[in-house]
Structure formats: structure tokens, C-alpha cells
Scaffold this active site. Structure first.
Site, PDB file in Angstrom:
ATOM      1  N   ASP A   1      -3.145  -2.914   3.515  1.00  0.00           N
ATOM      2  CA  ASP A   1      -3.445  -3.309   4.712  1.00  0.00           C
ATOM      3  C   ASP A   1      -4.413  -4.350   4.562  1.00  0.00           C
ATOM      4  O   ASP A   1      -5.168  -4.505   3.343  1.00  0.00           O
ATOM      5  CB  ASP A   1      -4.523  -1.520   5.285  1.00  0.00           C
ATOM      6  CG  ASP A   1      -2.629  -1.309   5.393  1.00  0.00           C
ATOM      7  OD1 ASP A   1      -1.560  -1.281   5.542  1.00  0.00           O
ATOM      8  OD2 ASP A   1      -2.921   0.163   6.077  1.00  0.00           O
TER       9      ASP A   1
ATOM     10  N   GLU B   1       0.906  -1.519  -0.060  1.00  0.00           N
ATOM     11  CA  GLU B   1       0.144  -0.411   0.263  1.00  0.00           C
ATOM     12  C   GLU B   1       0.648   1.365   0.410  1.00  0.00           C
ATOM     13  O   GLU B   1       0.535   2.165  -0.906  1.00  0.00           O
ATOM     14  CB  GLU B   1      -0.948  -0.116   1.105  1.00  0.00           C
ATOM     15  CG  GLU B   1      -1.861   1.129   0.962  1.00  0.00           C
ATOM     16  CD  GLU B   1      -3.607   0.741   1.768  1.00  0.00           C
ATOM     17  OE1 GLU B   1      -3.675   1.618   2.449  1.00  0.00           O
ATOM     18  OE2 GLU B   1      -3.625  -0.415   2.697  1.00  0.00           O
TER      19      GLU B   1
ATOM     20  N   TYR C   1      -0.567  -4.239  14.269  1.00  0.00           N
ATOM     21  CA  TYR C   1      -1.118  -3.376  13.073  1.00  0.00           C
ATOM     22  C   TYR C   1      -2.300  -2.374  14.027  1.00  0.00           C
ATOM     23  O   TYR C   1      -3.420  -2.683  14.522  1.00  0.00           O
ATOM     24  CB  TYR C   1      -2.012  -4.164  12.219  1.00  0.00           C
ATOM     25  CG  TYR C   1      -3.490  -3.408  11.306  1.00  0.00           C
ATOM     26  CD1 TYR C   1      -2.185  -2.959  10.003  1.00  0.00           C
ATOM     27  CD2 TYR C   1      -4.269  -3.647  11.728  1.00  0.00           C
ATOM     28  CE1 TYR C   1      -3.229  -1.752   9.704  1.00  0.00           C
ATOM     29  CE2 TYR C   1      -5.379  -2.699  10.012  1.00  0.00           C
ATOM     30  CZ  TYR C   1      -4.753  -2.505   9.055  1.00  0.00           C
ATOM     31  OH  TYR C   1      -5.583  -1.314   8.140  1.00  0.00           O
TER      32      TYR C   1
END
Length: 733
Positions: A105, A9, A309
Site C-alpha cells: 500500500d 501487501e 485507494y
């Protein structure tokens, strides 16, 4: 020899993947190795085509062309990042590329970033999915050993696309309808509108609040205080004459200790952090905005790889994380964390249901440290603050409960009952990781006596009451939202509005307004479109925000709409709901909303007009308060001219070191000290000359500030919908 293309990303993530996959030929837009080619997006490279792309009739904003309902939604390459898209496409179409790994992601939006690029580039070869929660080398290697088939995430892509299309269909149609109807820049959406509605409703409650007097009665001995309770077990009365009567009847009398209770109590650590809870605490403790906390977390996850995350809505971890806890503890065994971490490592780690529960984890587990050893010295103070909160919470759930003896004393004076409460700590447990045991104590309720250190007493003992007093209090209005409490309200709107039980249940199950990944951006957008502003830490609706809530269709202001959407989107991601049916309903709904606006008899007035005329079109300017200062913007949405009046900078005054304000614009821009006791002021051009390495002001700090302001300006124009709103600029109309 064929190669696998890996699509990340962001460039930073791409570099991490390339290092682990032994790709060492850096070609600028991609990094190549013997088996893999790693390339990346820059966030979204592809988006939905704006209305103007569906025909010339949509170039002019007009009520006659609404609703805009293209037969089929089309994709377009974002002009600003078109060069990178072309590079990615070139790699996708290489004959030696045999398959592709989506490494964006691991979530709904990340899936959309990749799939739109794949679709627009026309990539038809096999697809696999990397799904990981941390960016350490070990996590990446494990992830590549356990790649999932792309087909397993097809429904997640459908849900992401449905969300994007629905926001386009509803948001752009209602925004154009409101803007054309009232000739003012007004935007609406299924998340932003109910969020503003809650802030506006709270302001209305405060405005209409009428404080009431209430009374408490306190008795004082030489060692401690006691408070009166009535027959309903509450400590207050709204009847002043009753309070006086009670005091008159018992004044001068001794007290009899009628009851003493000692209860052993345990208090367990709060759950691990999800993003919303972390943003809330960072706002409450450090004053960070939701966006700021997310940005810091992203660095700790991506750049330093020391936290997992961030965009998670779970406060639990899965069973497969438990075997890795020892390595995570070893990685954080530094500085003031070492003592607690070592104590936990010496014992047995118990996978308690209080933090290990597979059923309570969807896409990602709670935010916890990774197995990568931390070097605290390289973290900035902001990064250290956020890291500290996460680590202490992680250590807390692994430590024993906080234990104490709760003591209660009941005293009878005449016919009246008084009580006192105290606490004796027997084991600090998880609170050992905090500087003071009281760090996490809840504040006692207004008008309530705090817990005290109580002397050893026996039942039947006589107490000498030195004096009895009546304390006068006033009921307080509900507090205004801060960014922290607004995040709570967005997460659980059912607690802040009056709705039926069934609707409240739906809201509770679907996670409220927005998602953990989008809430910070939504709050920023509300500041940028000048519908809310800050007073200190408090959020208040502007006149524009209040009026907008009167003009927006009722349905769109209710959080129930987004709850229903999220439930359907979740069902789409699980293959339970047909995506076409959902979009069909959205199209019908957009038509109804446009009609609602079209036939409204409401009016909109600018009440922030200045006496200054726009230098471009001659109309009077509006004064608006942004998050970082004040600016004047042209009232004509077609013109869009704007000028800074003042904004707080990160540059420091060379004389008193307080932050400087930047006032004016162009050649007239000056730096002025924000301190009321300092008279420093200097033209911008002159001020910049100080940065020759000899001045007192930190050149790097000012340069960072200038870059930050530039980025803020870019973010401002890149906010959700900005690209789709054609020539319309987000000004103060």
C-alpha cells in the site's frame, strides 16, 4: 535471465499485479512469469520483538523491570505468518532476482510492511517503488512505467519505524506500569487514551448538565407562521414573564409587512470523500462502524477495482486526474447515475479549484471511481450503499451549483418584530443526483421555525394574525458520541477540548488523533478492551474506562502529545528531523511516565464483579459488554479465562426471522430469539442440524456468521499490542 521481484501487501493485490505483468505460473506463495516474480505479505510478516525477547527478566510483569528501554530495537518474524515470510525470503535470495519493486500500500504503514521484510530477509539488491491510487490494469501498467527509486521513500520508512518504536516504548511501558500497579488489565497509548478521555469528558458534561427553560413566540396567519426576534436578532428568551408581557401587548393586533427581501443564492456541492468523511456518513446514514466501512471500501478498491485507494485524508484530486474524468464518467454511466453522467459528458468539464488542487493532496487523492466499468448486480447491499455515496459525491462536484431564491419577510406587530424565511428553487444543479432535494438539508436548530413556502406579499401589506403562542423549550446537553461523530472528534480534537490557539493550530495542521488508516482499528480496540460500550448508536465509557482516565498520566490523555508526534514524524518523512533525536526524547518520556504511575496514590476497583467463580482459578468473574454481546472474564489477568454470556448472531429465527442471540458456552450454548414476542430457543447442537439443506434457515448465512465470529476472535487477539503484551489477554479487568 534476471527477473524483478515484486512484493505486494496481500495475495489479492499480488494476483492482480501478476495478471498485468503476465506472470502465469502459480507456485502457491508466489506467481512467476518471464520477467517478474510476484509475491506478497499477509499484512505485517515482521514486527518489533516483544519485551520477553530482550531477556528473561521481562517475562514476569513487574514494576522493578520498568522502564523497558532496549539499546537497539530488534525485529522478529510473526509466528502465525512465518511460513509466508520464509517463502518471500526464499524468492528474495534467488540468484536470478536482480532487483525488487515494493508494491505494498502506498502509505507510511505500507512502506513499513515491505521494509521490515526486506531488512529481516537481508535483501541488499536495488529497490524501486510502485506508488498508485487504484488497482485497475491501466493504473498498474502506468505505475510500472513510472517506478520511483526506493531511496526516494527512505525518509518515509524512517518515519514509519519511528512511529512503531515510539508506540512500543510508550505504550508497552505505560501499559505494564498500570497493569502491575493496579493488578488489573489496563492499557494506555498516545492515541487511545485521549480518545477515551474525550468520550469520558463528554459523559461528565452530560452528567453535570442542568437544563434551562427558554421560550419562543410564534404568530400564525392563515398561510404561514412567523417567529419573534429580540433586539439581539435571536429568537429566544429565558425570561418567561417577558414572553408573557410581549404576547399580552400584541395579542389581537394585525401585523404590518415592513420588509421583503429576495436574494439569489447558490449552494455548491460538498467536497469529495476522504476516508473519515465517508466513515462518518456511513455511520450516520447506514449505522456502519468505521471498521465496517473501511472493510467494504477495501473490497471495492481491491476486489472490484471500481473505487480508488480508501486510506486517504484528502478531499481533492490532482491536475493529472482531470484528463481521466471522462473515462471515469463513462465507467459509471449505468442505472440511476447515467442521466447525470451523460449530462456532464455533454458539456465541458471544468477543473474547478473546489475539487482540483495539487497543494491539498499528499500521498493520495480523494476517493473517486476508477475507469473500470461497474456491474452493480454483483455488489452486496452494503457495497452498493458505500459505492452509491462515493459516486453521487463525485457527480455532484462536476455539476452546477444548486440555485434558489431566498425570501425573507419582516413583520411588525405593535412594537415587536417577527420574521419568516422561505425558499424557491430555480435550478436543482448538483442536487439532481439525490432522490429528494431535501436529502442533504441541514436540520433547523432546536426551537427555530423551518423554511416555508411563502405567499407573494408586498411591503406595507396588512397581515391578519390568527393567534400568538408561547412555546416552551429546554436547553439540551451535548450529544454523546457515535462512531461517526467520534471520527470527527479524532480528526479535529481542537474543536472538542479547551486549549490555547497555538495548540489548536498544531492539532489542525497535523490531522488530529491517529490517521485515516488507523482510526477504525483504534475504536475497535477500545471496544475489545472494554473501556467503551454502545448504547444504541451512542458510545459511553464503562466504569473501567472512567477509572482508567483517572489513572493514566495527564500528558498521555491530551491530544497535543500525538499532534506533536505527528508533526515530528511528518518532518522525519521530509528529512527535516533526525529520527534518533526523536526516539531519544521518547525514551526519556517513557521513563517519566512510568515514574508518574509508580508514585501515584490512586486506586482501581472492579465494580462489575459477578457471583460466578472462574472454573480455572476460582476467583470471581467480571461481566463485560463487548461490541457484539456480553461475556464473563476472569478478574485475574494471569488466568484470562472467558465465557460468552450472550451475543447477537447473524442467524435468523426460523419462526419470526428476527436475529438470534447465542447464550451460554460449550454444551450449554443455546440459540434464543431476540424478539420479545417470540419464544424460540434451541440448543446449539440441535440448531446446527437444521442446516442440511432442508431447513428454513439459510445455511450459508449461518456459516458466514460462524466464520465471521472466528475471524473476530482472531482479530481480537491480533489487535495492536496484543502480540507484544506477552501472556496478557485482553479481558475485562
Amino acid at each position: 535471465m534476471s527477473k524483478t521481484l515484486v512484493l505486494a501487501e496481500k495475495p489479492s493485490v499480488g494476483r492482480d499485479l501478476a495478471k498485468v505483468l503476465k506472470c502465469n505460473q502459480n507456485k502457491g506463495a508466489y506467481i512467476e512469469g518471464p520477467n517478474y516474480i510476484v509475491t506478497w505479505a499477509l499484512g505485517h510478516l515482521v514486527t518489533l520483538l516483544d519485551p520477553e525477547g530482550y531477556g528473561d527478566k521481562y517475562k514476569k510483569w513487574s514494576m522493578e523491570t520498568l522502564p523497558m528501554l532496549p539499546k537497539e530495537m530488534k525485529l522478529t518474524v510473526i509466528q502465525k505468518t512465518g511460513k509466508q515470510f520464509n517463502e518471500v525470503k526464499k524468492q528474495m535470495l534467488r540468484p536470478d532476482v536482480s532487483d525488487l519493486v515494493i508494491a505494498t500500500d502506498a502509505g507510511r504503514e505500507g512502506e513499513l510492511v515491505a521494509r521490515w521484510i526486506i531488512e529481516k530477509a537481508g535483501f541488499k539488491k536495488p529497490i524501486k517503488r510502485l506508488w498508485i491510487s487504484s488497482q485497475t490494469d491501466k493504473a498498474i501498467l502506468d505505475g510500472f512505467k513510472n517506478l520511483k527509486p526506493g531511496a526516494a521513500y527512505e525518509n518515509l520508512y524512517k518515519a514509519a519505524q519511528a512511529r512503531a518504536e515510539a508506540d512500543w516504548i510508550i505504550g508497552l511501558n505505560v501499559t505494564r506500569a498500570l497493569t502491575c500497579k493496579y493488578n488489573a488489565q489496563l492499557s494506555a497509548g498516545r492515541v487511545q487514551s485521549p480518545t477515551v478521555a474525550m468520550i469520558a469528558q463528554r459523559e461528565e458534561e452530560i452528567k453535570n448538565f442542568k437544563p434551562k427553560d427558554y421560550y419562543t413566540i410564534i404568530g400564525n396567519t392563515s398561510d404561514f407562521s412567523i417567529e419573534w426576534i429580540n433586539k439581539d436578532n435571536t429568537n429566544r428568551t429565558f425570561d418567561e414573564s417577558l414572553a408573557k408581557k410581549i404576547v399580552g401587548a400584541i395579542r389581537g393586533k394585525d401585523g404590518d409587512v415592513t420588509e421583503i427581501t429576495e436574494t439569489n443564492k447558490k449552494q455548491y456541492a460538498p467536497a469529495l470523500y476522504d476516508l473519515t468523511e465517508l466513515q462518518r456518513d456511513c455511520n450516520r446514514i447506514f449505522g456502519y462502524s468505521a471498521k465496517q466501512t473501511l472493510s467494504i471500501m477495501q473490497r471495492l478498491y481491491e476486489n472490484y477495482k471500481i473505487l480508488t485507494y480508501p486510506r486517504t485524508d484528502s478531499r481533492y484530486v490532482t491536475k493529472d486526474i482531470v484528463p481521466t474524468i471522462k473515462d471515469r464518467l463513462k465507467a459509471i454511466s449505468v442505472a440511476n447515475y447515467a442521466k447525470s453522467a451523460t449530462e456532464i459528458l455533454r458539456g465541458n468539464i471544468v477543473a474547478s479549484k473546489s475539487f482540483v488542487d495539487d497543494s491539498k493532496v499528499t500521498d493520495h487523492h480523494a476517493i473517486i471511481p476508477t475507469e473500470q466499468r461497474v456491474s452493480l448486480g454483483i455488489l452486496s447491499s452494503d457495497e452498493r450503499n458505500v459505492y452509491d455515496l462515493v459516486i453521487k459525491r463525485f457527480l455532484s462536484v462536476l455539476l452546477p451549483p444548486f440555485e434558489f431564491i431566498q425570501t425573507g419577510i419582516k413583520v411588525k406587530i405593535g412594537d415587536e418584530i417577527f420574521i419568516a424565511k422561505g425558499k424557491v428553487i430555480t435550478s436543482k444543479g448538483w442536487k439532481m443526483v439525490y432522490d429528494k432535494v431535501d436529502d442533504l438539508e441541514e436540520n433547523s436548530e432546536e426551537g427555530m421555525l423551518k423554511e416555508q413556502v411563502l405567499p407573494k406579499l408586498n411591503k406595507g401589506a396588512k397581515l391578519k394574525i390568527n393567534n400568538i403562542e408561547i412555546k416552551n423549550h429546554k436547553t439540551k446537553p451535548p450529544a454523546r458520541f457515535t462512531e461517526g461523530t467520534l471520527l470527527s472528534a479524532m480528526e479535529n480534537p481542537q474543536k472538542y477540548i479547551t486549549i490555547d490557539k497555538e495548540s489548536a493550530k498544531t492539532l489542525g495542521e497535523t490531522g488530529g488523533l491517529g490517521t485515516v488508516a488507523t482510526r477504525a482499528d483504534i475504536i475497535e480496540k477500545l471496544f475489545n478492551s472494554f473501556v467503551i460500550e454502545k448504547r444504541g448508536k451512542e458510545l459511553v465509557p464503562t466504569s473501567k474506562g472512567k477509572q482508567l482516565m483517572e489513572l493514566v498520566p495527564k500528558d498521555l490523555k491530551s491530544p497535543l502529545l500525538t499532534a506533536r508526534w505527528e508533526k515530528e514524524l511528518d518532518d522525519i518523512s521530509k528529512g527535516k528531523t533526525n529520527v534518533r533525536d526523536f526516539i531519544g526524547r521518547m525514551r526519556n518520556y517513557a521513563t517519566a511516565l512510568v515514574q508518574d504511575v509508580k508514585f501515584s496514590t490512586d486506586k482501581y476497583t472492579h465494580d462489575n464483579l459477578t457471583g460466578k467463580k472462574c472454573p480455572q482459578c476460582g476467583k470471581y468473574m467480571l461481566e463485560v459488554k463487548g461490541k457484539n454481546g456480553v461475556m464473563n472474564v476472569c478478574q485475574d489477568r494471569e488466568c484470562g479465562h472467558r465465557e460468552n454470556v450472550s451475543r447477537v448472531s447473524n442467524a435468523r429465527c426460523p419462526e419470526c426471522k428476527k436475529k438470534l442471540e447465542i447464550r451460554g458456552h460449550g454444551d450449554g450454548e443455546i440459540y434464543v430469539c431476540a424478539s420479545s414476542t417470540c419464544n424460540f430457543r434451541e440448543k446449539s447442537a440441535q440448531f446446527q442440524k437444521r442446516f442440511d439443506g432442508k431447513g428454513k434457515v439459510d445455511k450459508r448465512e449461518v456459516n458466514n456468521y460462524m466464520n465471521k465470529m472466528k475471524k473476530e476472535a482472531e482479530d481480537f487477539n491480533d489487535n495492536p499490542f496484543a502480540a507484544l503484551l506477552g501472556g496478557m489477554k485482553f479481558d475485562g479487568k
